[in-house]
Each structure stands twice: as structure tokens, then as C-alpha cells.
Design a protein around this motif. Sequence first.
Motif, PDB file in Angstrom:
ATOM      1  N   HIS A 156      10.186  -2.742  -9.929  1.00  5.81           N
ATOM      2  CA  HIS A 156       9.118  -3.727  -9.780  1.00  5.81           C
ATOM      3  C   HIS A 156       7.748  -3.045  -9.846  1.00  5.81           C
ATOM      4  N   PHE A 157       6.846  -3.643 -10.613  1.00  5.75           N
ATOM      5  CA  PHE A 157       5.504  -3.100 -10.791  1.00  5.75           C
ATOM      6  C   PHE A 157       4.490  -4.240 -10.858  1.00  5.75           C
ATOM      7  N   GLY A 158       3.245  -3.939 -10.508  1.00  6.06           N
ATOM      8  CA  GLY A 158       2.149  -4.878 -10.698  1.00  6.06           C
ATOM      9  C   GLY A 158       1.357  -4.509 -11.938  1.00  6.06           C
ATOM     10  N   ASP A 159       0.946  -5.498 -12.724  1.00  2.00           N
ATOM     11  CA  ASP A 159       0.245  -5.159 -13.961  1.00  2.00           C
ATOM     12  C   ASP A 159      -1.186  -4.680 -13.722  1.00  2.00           C
ATOM     13  N   ALA A 160      -1.686  -4.807 -12.480  1.00  2.00           N
ATOM     14  CA  ALA A 160      -3.012  -4.304 -12.143  1.00  2.00           C
ATOM     15  C   ALA A 160      -2.943  -2.961 -11.414  1.00  2.00           C
ATOM     16  N   ASP A 161      -1.760  -2.371 -11.362  1.00  2.82           N
ATOM     17  CA  ASP A 161      -1.587  -1.076 -10.708  1.00  2.82           C
ATOM     18  C   ASP A 161      -2.312  -0.007 -11.529  1.00  2.82           C
ATOM     19  N   ASP A 162      -3.175   0.780 -10.870  1.00  4.23           N
ATOM     20  CA  ASP A 162      -3.980   1.764 -11.591  1.00  4.23           C
ATOM     21  C   ASP A 162      -3.598   3.214 -11.278  1.00  4.23           C
ATOM     22  N   HIS A 189      10.659  -5.547 -13.715  1.00  5.20           N
ATOM     23  CA  HIS A 189       9.822  -6.736 -13.548  1.00  5.20           C
ATOM     24  C   HIS A 189       8.366  -6.318 -13.337  1.00  5.20           C
ATOM     25  N   VAL A 190       7.469  -6.971 -14.057  1.00  2.00           N
ATOM     26  CA  VAL A 190       6.038  -6.710 -13.924  1.00  2.00           C
ATOM     27  C   VAL A 190       5.367  -8.001 -13.456  1.00  2.00           C
ATOM     28  N   TYR A 191       4.580  -7.897 -12.387  1.00  2.00           N
ATOM     29  CA  TYR A 191       3.979  -9.074 -11.756  1.00  2.00           C
ATOM     30  C   TYR A 191       2.497  -9.148 -12.104  1.00  2.00           C
ATOM     31  N   PRO A 192       2.062 -10.264 -12.674  1.00  2.00           N
ATOM     32  CA  PRO A 192       0.670 -10.380 -13.099  1.00  2.00           C
ATOM     33  C   PRO A 192      -0.297 -10.488 -11.930  1.00  2.00           C
ATOM     34  N   GLY A 193      -1.424  -9.819 -12.068  1.00  2.99           N
ATOM     35  CA  GLY A 193      -2.515  -9.979 -11.109  1.00  2.99           C
ATOM     36  C   GLY A 193      -2.390  -9.224  -9.814  1.00  2.99           C
ATOM     37  N   VAL A 194      -1.363  -8.398  -9.674  1.00  2.30           N
ATOM     38  CA  VAL A 194      -1.224  -7.630  -8.434  1.00  2.30           C
ATOM     39  C   VAL A 194      -1.201  -6.142  -8.753  1.00  2.30           C
ATOM     40  N   GLY A 195      -1.640  -5.364  -7.782  1.00  5.02           N
ATOM     41  CA  GLY A 195      -1.701  -3.923  -7.961  1.00  5.02           C
ATOM     42  C   GLY A 195      -0.638  -3.205  -7.167  1.00  5.02           C
ATOM     43  N   HIS A 196      -0.953  -1.960  -6.827  1.00  5.52           N
ATOM     44  CA  HIS A 196      -0.028  -1.106  -6.095  1.00  5.52           C
ATOM     45  C   HIS A 196       0.210  -1.672  -4.691  1.00  5.52           C
ATOM     46  N   ALA A 197       1.393  -1.418  -4.163  1.00  7.14           N
ATOM     47  CA  ALA A 197       1.739  -1.759  -2.770  1.00  7.14           C
ATOM     48  C   ALA A 197       1.747  -3.259  -2.502  1.00  7.14           C
ATOM     49  N   ARG A 208      -5.043  -2.700   4.895  1.00  6.51           N
ATOM     50  CA  ARG A 208      -5.054  -1.363   4.299  1.00  6.51           C
ATOM     51  C   ARG A 208      -5.197  -1.455   2.783  1.00  6.51           C
ATOM     52  N   ARG A 209      -4.528  -2.430   2.198  1.00  4.87           N
ATOM     53  CA  ARG A 209      -4.635  -2.606   0.749  1.00  4.87           C
ATOM     54  C   ARG A 209      -6.050  -3.034   0.355  1.00  4.87           C
ATOM     55  N   LYS A 210      -6.639  -3.913   1.141  1.00  4.06           N
ATOM     56  CA  LYS A 210      -8.007  -4.366   0.875  1.00  4.06           C
ATOM     57  C   LYS A 210      -8.987  -3.206   0.963  1.00  4.06           C
ATOM     58  N   ALA A 211      -8.808  -2.345   1.960  1.00  5.94           N
ATOM     59  CA  ALA A 211      -9.686  -1.184   2.122  1.00  5.94           C
ATOM     60  C   ALA A 211      -9.599  -0.244   0.928  1.00  5.94           C
ATOM     61  N   ALA A 212      -8.457  -0.252   0.250  1.00  5.48           N
ATOM     62  CA  ALA A 212      -8.268   0.595  -0.928  1.00  5.48           C
ATOM     63  C   ALA A 212      -8.718  -0.090  -2.207  1.00  5.48           C
ATOM     64  N   GLY A 213      -9.276  -1.304  -2.076  1.00  6.98           N
ATOM     65  CA  GLY A 213      -9.762  -2.027  -3.248  1.00  6.98           C
ATOM     66  C   GLY A 213      -8.684  -2.697  -4.060  1.00  6.98           C
ATOM     67  N   GLN A 214      -7.519  -2.928  -3.441  1.00  4.57           N
ATOM     68  CA  GLN A 214      -6.407  -3.551  -4.150  1.00  4.57           C
ATOM     69  C   GLN A 214      -6.373  -5.051  -3.879  1.00  4.57           C
ATOM     70  N   SER A 215      -5.580  -5.750  -4.664  1.00  3.26           N
ATOM     71  CA  SER A 215      -5.499  -7.202  -4.559  1.00  3.26           C
ATOM     72  C   SER A 215      -4.990  -7.619  -3.185  1.00  3.26           C
ATOM     73  N   GLU A 216      -5.522  -8.725  -2.676  1.00  3.91           N
ATOM     74  CA  GLU A 216      -5.188  -9.176  -1.328  1.00  3.91           C
ATOM     75  C   GLU A 216      -4.028 -10.177  -1.318  1.00  3.91           C
ATOM     76  N   ASP A 217      -4.049 -11.160  -2.213  1.00  5.37           N
ATOM     77  CA  ASP A 217      -3.055 -12.233  -2.170  1.00  5.37           C
ATOM     78  C   ASP A 217      -1.844 -11.862  -3.018  1.00  5.37           C
ATOM     79  N   CYS A 218      -0.881 -11.218  -2.384  1.00  5.41           N
ATOM     80  CA  CYS A 218       0.315 -10.770  -3.100  1.00  5.41           C
ATOM     81  C   CYS A 218       1.570 -11.505  -2.651  1.00  5.41           C
ATOM     82  N   GLU A 219       1.415 -12.499  -1.804  1.00  2.00           N
ATOM     83  CA  GLU A 219       2.565 -13.168  -1.223  1.00  2.00           C
ATOM     84  C   GLU A 219       3.499 -13.776  -2.272  1.00  2.00           C
ATOM     85  N   PRO A 220       2.987 -14.500  -3.295  1.00  2.00           N
ATOM     86  CA  PRO A 220       3.910 -15.060  -4.296  1.00  2.00           C
ATOM     87  C   PRO A 220       4.709 -13.984  -5.030  1.00  2.00           C
ATOM     88  N   ALA A 221       4.031 -12.896  -5.427  1.00  2.00           N
ATOM     89  CA  ALA A 221       4.735 -11.809  -6.120  1.00  2.00           C
ATOM     90  C   ALA A 221       5.742 -11.149  -5.191  1.00  2.00           C
TER      91      ALA A 221
END
Length: 239
Positions: A156-162, A189-197, A208-221
Amino acid sequence: MATDYEFKKIQIQRDDTTFDAYLVGKEDAPGIVVIQEWWGVDFEIKNNAVKIAKLGYKALIPDLYRGKVGLDAEEAHHLMSGLDWQGAVKDIEASVNWLKANGSQKVGVTGYCMGGALTIASAVLVPGIEAAVAFYGVPPPVLADPANTKVPIQAHFGDADDVVGFSDIKAAKALEEKLKAAGKPCEVHVYPGVGHAFMNTSPEGIARRKAAGQSEDCEPASQLAWSRFQSWMNKYLSA
């Protein structure tokens, strides 16, 4: 929290060393080794282990850092950089063996970030595993080639993972090609609009994810990934 979902601290022997591990779930359930992120055995990996136990499994977290926990990204990076990866694979193998010797007829492996990479490495290097599910992590070639996996892998991966070369979209696609070449059952599986973790959905994990500049709303993914995780592990561990 019900008794089944309270952690029991145990010790596991491998070679000439002993390490702590954390066990949760029913005694006679199929086992799943749950491998930590670069933070160590902290609140989030325990949250995910409890979720796995509630799906009907016995979850075991080996403490790869021997009690150390990264409190910030710099410290976590330092801990991961200093990890003996081959030794970590041996810890995972010892954990698999412990589960099989203690009531679990079948055992899977899963992990997140660093643990995702180690999950794939374990699918190549560790005997006795029936299935693996990896989240946003690919092992370095010097450790393991995913094309040599011995067991079915879901990833599983997020397509916004950098995290370039480790869990970004290019790494995910390269992994998929290697797994298909292996000839074992696989899903990437690649999930649109979500990043790492993106599996870290507790309030602390979101902060912690927000502090790292990552996407906040990951619940659906996250929910979709959990559903796929459950289907995969049920298929290979419950039969």
C-alpha cells in the motif's frame, strides 16, 4: 479495553541475544508479526497491533530498537540509520518461530514505513511466513530483492508520498513490476491524495503527520487499506 486487547510483554531468544516483544490478541489465533515504523515501538504501532488483534489475529511487535523510541523525526532517522537490518530480519524470523511455537498454525508479517520495507525483506528471507502486507516501504536492494519473494505480498502506498526511492509512486510502481515477475500472488494499491504514514489515524498520529507537512484527512484511504489487509490475511492465514 478488553483483556484480549491488553499487551503482554514477552522476551524472545535468537542466536545469542534476547529481545522484548509485545503481544496482543487471542492465544490460539493465527499470528501476525507487526513491524515498527522508524519511531520505534510507540503508541501508533501499538494502535495498529490492537486493530489487527480485533480482526481476529494474535499480533506480535518485536522491539527492533531494544527499547529506544524516537521522539522527533531527527531522532527517529538516527535510530533507523543505525539499525542492523540483517539483525532485524533475524528478530522477525525469531518472532515468526515464537508465534508458531505458541499456538499460531499460520503466521503473516506486516509493517509500516521502515517496517514495510522489512516486511518485504522478510517475505524474501524468512521461512515459515504465509503472507505479507507492507505499507509504504521498499527494502534496499542490498537487503532483499522483492522479485525473490517466497510468499504472496500486498502493498500500500499514497500517491502523494514524497520519500523518494523508498515509498514514492516510482518506488511503488517498480515494486509492482518486481512482484509480478516473481510469479507469486501480489497486489499493489496506490491511494490518491494521501502521503506517507496515512495509516496513522489516531489524534496523536494525525498531529505528528500534520507537523511533518503531510496530508491530514486519511481516514477513507486508511479504512479501505484495512479492508484489503483483512481480506488478504484472511485468505492466506485462515484457510
